[in-house]
Structures are given as structure tokens and as C-alpha cells.
Design a protein around this motif. Structure first.
Motif, PDB file in Angstrom:
ATOM      1  N   ILE A  78       0.956  -1.062  -0.052  1.00 43.41           N
ATOM      2  CA  ILE A  78       0.010   0.296  -0.234  1.00 43.41           C
ATOM      3  C   ILE A  78       0.838   1.244   0.017  1.00 43.41           C
ATOM      4  CG2 ILE A  78      -1.897   1.348   1.350  1.00 43.41           C
ATOM      5  CD1 ILE A  78      -2.524  -1.525   0.276  1.00 43.41           C
ATOM      6  N   PRO A  79       1.127   1.953  -1.177  1.00 43.08           N
ATOM      7  CA  PRO A  79       1.816   2.863  -1.262  1.00 43.08           C
ATOM      8  C   PRO A  79       1.194   4.617  -0.901  1.00 43.08           C
ATOM      9  CG  PRO A  79       1.214   2.641  -3.269  1.00 43.08           C
ATOM     10  CD  PRO A  79       0.365   1.700  -2.434  1.00 43.08           C
ATOM     11  N   LEU A  80       0.405   4.621  -0.098  1.00 46.44           N
ATOM     12  CA  LEU A  80      -0.499   5.893   0.160  1.00 46.44           C
ATOM     13  C   LEU A  80      -0.018   6.267   1.575  1.00 46.44           C
ATOM     14  CD1 LEU A  80      -3.805   4.789  -1.139  1.00 46.44           C
ATOM     15  CD2 LEU A  80      -1.976   5.853  -2.661  1.00 46.44           C
ATOM     16  N   THR A  81       0.438   5.420   2.139  1.00 46.79           N
ATOM     17  CA  THR A  81       0.874   6.003   3.651  1.00 46.79           C
ATOM     18  C   THR A  81       2.029   6.739   3.749  1.00 46.79           C
ATOM     19  OG1 THR A  81       1.702   3.968   4.120  1.00 46.79           O
ATOM     20  CG2 THR A  81      -0.533   4.114   4.705  1.00 46.79           C
ATOM     21  N   ASP A  82       2.593   7.358   4.973  1.00 46.95           N
ATOM     22  CA  ASP A  82       3.813   7.969   4.983  1.00 46.95           C
ATOM     23  C   ASP A  82       5.001   7.165   4.571  1.00 46.95           C
ATOM     24  OD1 ASP A  82       2.334  10.240   5.994  1.00 46.95           O
ATOM     25  OD2 ASP A  82       2.617   9.805   8.102  1.00 46.95           O
ATOM     26  N   GLU A  83       4.764   5.805   4.902  1.00 42.97           N
ATOM     27  CA  GLU A  83       5.781   4.915   4.379  1.00 42.97           C
ATOM     28  C   GLU A  83       5.101   3.716   3.891  1.00 42.97           C
ATOM     29  OE1 GLU A  83       8.324   3.440   7.510  1.00 42.97           O
ATOM     30  OE2 GLU A  83       8.909   5.802   8.190  1.00 42.97           O
ATOM     31  N   PRO A  84       5.451   3.590   2.748  1.00 43.31           N
ATOM     32  CA  PRO A  84       4.771   2.185   2.085  1.00 43.31           C
ATOM     33  C   PRO A  84       4.465   1.111   3.035  1.00 43.31           C
ATOM     34  CG  PRO A  84       6.380   3.143   0.438  1.00 43.31           C
ATOM     35  CD  PRO A  84       6.664   3.742   1.819  1.00 43.31           C
ATOM     36  N   LEU A  85       3.207   0.819   3.057  1.00 39.99           N
ATOM     37  CA  LEU A  85       2.972  -0.491   3.888  1.00 39.99           C
ATOM     38  C   LEU A  85       3.092  -2.007   3.087  1.00 39.99           C
ATOM     39  CD1 LEU A  85       0.308   0.808   6.303  1.00 39.99           C
ATOM     40  CD2 LEU A  85       2.339   0.223   6.848  1.00 39.99           C
ATOM     41  N   ILE A  86       3.582  -2.898   3.875  1.00 34.86           N
ATOM     42  CA  ILE A  86       3.246  -4.314   3.273  1.00 34.86           C
ATOM     43  C   ILE A  86       2.330  -4.989   4.355  1.00 34.86           C
ATOM     44  CG2 ILE A  86       4.504  -6.420   2.558  1.00 34.86           C
ATOM     45  CD1 ILE A  86       6.781  -5.041   1.982  1.00 34.86           C
ATOM     46  N   LEU A  87       1.124  -5.264   3.697  1.00 36.35           N
ATOM     47  CA  LEU A  87       0.053  -5.826   4.578  1.00 36.35           C
ATOM     48  C   LEU A  87      -0.242  -7.221   4.307  1.00 36.35           C
ATOM     49  CD1 LEU A  87      -2.304  -2.768   4.979  1.00 36.35           C
ATOM     50  CD2 LEU A  87      -0.441  -3.464   6.566  1.00 36.35           C
ATOM     51  N   ARG A  88      -0.681  -8.001   4.932  1.00 38.48           N
ATOM     52  CA  ARG A  88      -1.312  -9.417   4.575  1.00 38.48           C
ATOM     53  C   ARG A  88      -2.499  -9.129   4.432  1.00 38.48           C
ATOM     54  NH1 ARG A  88       1.580 -14.405   7.487  1.00 38.48           N
ATOM     55  NH2 ARG A  88       3.665 -13.900   7.059  1.00 38.48           N
ATOM     56  N   CYS A  89      -3.259  -9.844   3.019  1.00 30.58           N
ATOM     57  CA  CYS A  89      -4.551  -9.907   2.868  1.00 30.58           C
ATOM     58  C   CYS A  89      -5.012 -11.358   2.751  1.00 30.58           C
ATOM     59  CB  CYS A  89      -4.659  -8.993   1.777  1.00 30.58           C
ATOM     60  SG  CYS A  89      -4.015  -9.404   0.295  1.00 30.58           S
ATOM     61  N   GLU A  90      -6.111 -11.367   2.318  1.00 29.92           N
ATOM     62  CA  GLU A  90      -6.945 -12.695   2.015  1.00 29.92           C
ATOM     63  C   GLU A  90      -7.935 -12.560   1.147  1.00 29.92           C
ATOM     64  OE1 GLU A  90     -10.141 -15.782   4.109  1.00 29.92           O
ATOM     65  OE2 GLU A  90      -8.292 -15.293   5.395  1.00 29.92           O
ATOM     66  N   ILE A  91      -7.937 -13.200  -0.159  1.00 31.50           N
ATOM     67  CA  ILE A  91      -8.898 -13.092  -1.335  1.00 31.50           C
ATOM     68  C   ILE A  91     -10.370 -13.455  -0.493  1.00 31.50           C
ATOM     69  CG2 ILE A  91      -9.536 -13.686  -3.299  1.00 31.50           C
ATOM     70  CD1 ILE A  91      -7.281 -12.029  -3.389  1.00 31.50           C
ATOM     71  N   LEU A  92     -11.199 -12.659  -0.950  1.00 36.57           N
ATOM     72  CA  LEU A  92     -12.740 -12.929  -0.465  1.00 36.57           C
ATOM     73  C   LEU A  92     -13.550 -13.180  -1.477  1.00 36.57           C
ATOM     74  CD1 LEU A  92     -13.301 -10.048   2.301  1.00 36.57           C
ATOM     75  CD2 LEU A  92     -12.730 -12.445   2.731  1.00 36.57           C
ATOM     76  N   ARG A  93     -13.363 -12.586  -2.730  1.00 39.86           N
ATOM     77  CA  ARG A  93     -14.227 -12.666  -3.900  1.00 39.86           C
ATOM     78  C   ARG A  93     -13.574 -12.343  -5.059  1.00 39.86           C
ATOM     79  NH1 ARG A  93     -17.015  -9.380  -0.474  1.00 39.86           N
ATOM     80  NH2 ARG A  93     -16.453  -7.557  -1.828  1.00 39.86           N
ATOM     81  N   ILE A  94     -13.798 -13.134  -6.150  1.00 37.15           N
ATOM     82  CA  ILE A  94     -13.256 -13.353  -7.571  1.00 37.15           C
ATOM     83  C   ILE A  94     -14.490 -12.993  -8.770  1.00 37.15           C
ATOM     84  CG2 ILE A  94     -11.918 -14.357  -9.148  1.00 37.15           C
ATOM     85  CD1 ILE A  94     -10.815 -15.958  -6.660  1.00 37.15           C
TER      86      ILE A  94
END
Length: 210
Positions: A144-160
Motif C-alpha cells: 500500500i503506497p499511500l501512507t507516510d511509508e509504504p506498507l506491506i500488509l497481509r490480505c486474504e482473497i474474499l471474492r473473485i
């Protein structure tokens, strides 16, 4: 990742339709019936035009209230608590946003990185376009490059949702976030909301002047 103490005093004011009005700083205690806030960014007129507002913390606090505007002195407002709101309301606030980014694998099913183009972002997840191959329930890391420092977050796919030309639209939720990561994403989402509303208001004003 250390957060500024002032972040815990930072709140978002919205109207009764969940349209963002302004950022504000809490002045004084929050345990009483009346709250004192200082409006930031010269947005006091936008807040003063409303009798009922929603006050939602952008920091670590879960505080969220519907409030009545009691009085205004410049950028300082006194607000009366009317009703406590579900803290989950801020996780459901979703904003359309476009940026290019990457996914990194966690499952071992694929290697390297995947390009994505975002669709929208909320405090609880992200929608994005990418190529086929990801599965519902699969977990990965997203930048996520929008924060003061880019964040690397874990995510889980919900819908396709499969689209034309080998494109796929995915919806994912953030998982295993630490408190500081939640605060940073929340600030990014609320800032985008407020900027979008300010641009919309400026456009309407320009149209009225023509």
C-alpha cells in the motif's frame, strides 16, 4: 513503527450521510458528555453548516459518536454526545482510489510478484484488478503506497470476478494487522475521502460562479 502521540488526538468529522467534513484535534478529556475539538485546515465553515455530525477517531481509540454542535468560536467547537456509533463504521468506509502496486506470495503456489491496479481501499481491505490464478481464501502480501511509508500488509482473497481479456477483479480483506498499521491505513483512507469531498465542493462552487 512508532506513531506520533498527536495521532491519538486526531479525529474525522462527517455529516449524517457519512460525507467527510474536516479533520479535528480533540481538546481535553473525552469521558464527559461535551467534547471540545479544534477544526484543522480552515474547514470550520463546512462543519458549522451542520447541526448533527459524526466524530470518529483516526488513532488507536475506538471512539465514534454522533454529536450535536453546541457552539462555535472560530475553529473551536463544542460537541454534545448524542449516541455511540459502532466502531466498525470506520472499517466500512470505502474510497475509490487508483494506484499501481504488487502482490507477494505466502502460500507457495506461485513465486515472484504480481502487478495489481487498485479499485478501492477501506480500513478493512482492498479491491484490485490483476491476472487470473488467485484463489478465494488465499493469503498474500500487498504493498500500500499511500501512507507516510509504504506498507506491506497481509490480505486474504474474499471474492473473485472474472472479466474480459484475462483480467480479474478481486476483493481482499486485511488480516493480522498490528495497531500502528491499522492507524496508518485509517489515516490514508480518511485523507482520501476528505480530499475527494473538498475537490467536489470546489467544482460545485466553480460551476455556480460560471
Amino acid at each position: 513503527m512508532e506513531m506520533n502521540r498527536q495521532d491519538d488526538k486526531l479525529y474525522m468529522l462527517l455529516d449524517s450521510g457519512n460525507t467527510p467534513l474536516a479533520h479535528c484535534l480533540m481538546q481535553g478529556p473525552t469521558d464527559g458528555q461535551t467534547l471540545q475539538v479544534e477544526i484543522l485546515g480552515g474547514r470550520e465553515d463546512a462543519v458549522g453548516a451542520h447541526e448533527i455530525v459524526e466524530l470518529i477517531s483516526m488513532g488507536r481509540s475506538n471512539m465514534a459518536y454522533q454529536c450535536k454542535v453546541l457552539r462555535q468560536r472560530g475553529e473551536r467547537f463544542a460537541l454534545e454526545k448524542l449516541m455511540e456509533l459502532d466502531p466498525e463504521v470506520r472499517r466500512n468506509l470505502r474510497v475509490p482510489i487508483r494506484f499501481e502496486s504488487f502482490l507477494y506470495p505466502l502460500s507457495g503456489r506461485w513465486k515472484g510478484r504480481r502487478n495489481i491496479r487498485s479499485i478501492d481501499l477501506s480500513c478493512g481491505g482492498i479491491g484490485f484488478f490483476s491476472g487470473p490464478g488467485l484463489r478465494a481464501g488465499e493469503r498474500m502480501e500487498v504493498v500500500i503506497p499511500l501512507t507516510d511509508e509504504p506498507l506491506i500488509l497481509r490480505c486474504e482473497i474474499l471474492r473473485i470476478n472474472e472479466l474480459k481479456e484475462e483480467r480479474v477483479m478481486y476483493a481482499a480483506k486485511f488480516v493480522e494487522m498490528c495497531e500502528d498499521e491499522e492507524v496508518m491505513v485509517r489515516k490514508a483512507v480518511f485523507n482520501i475521502q476528505l480530499q475527494n469531498e473538498m475537490r467536489r465542493a470546489d467544482l460545485e462552487e466553480d460551476l455556480e460562479d460560471t
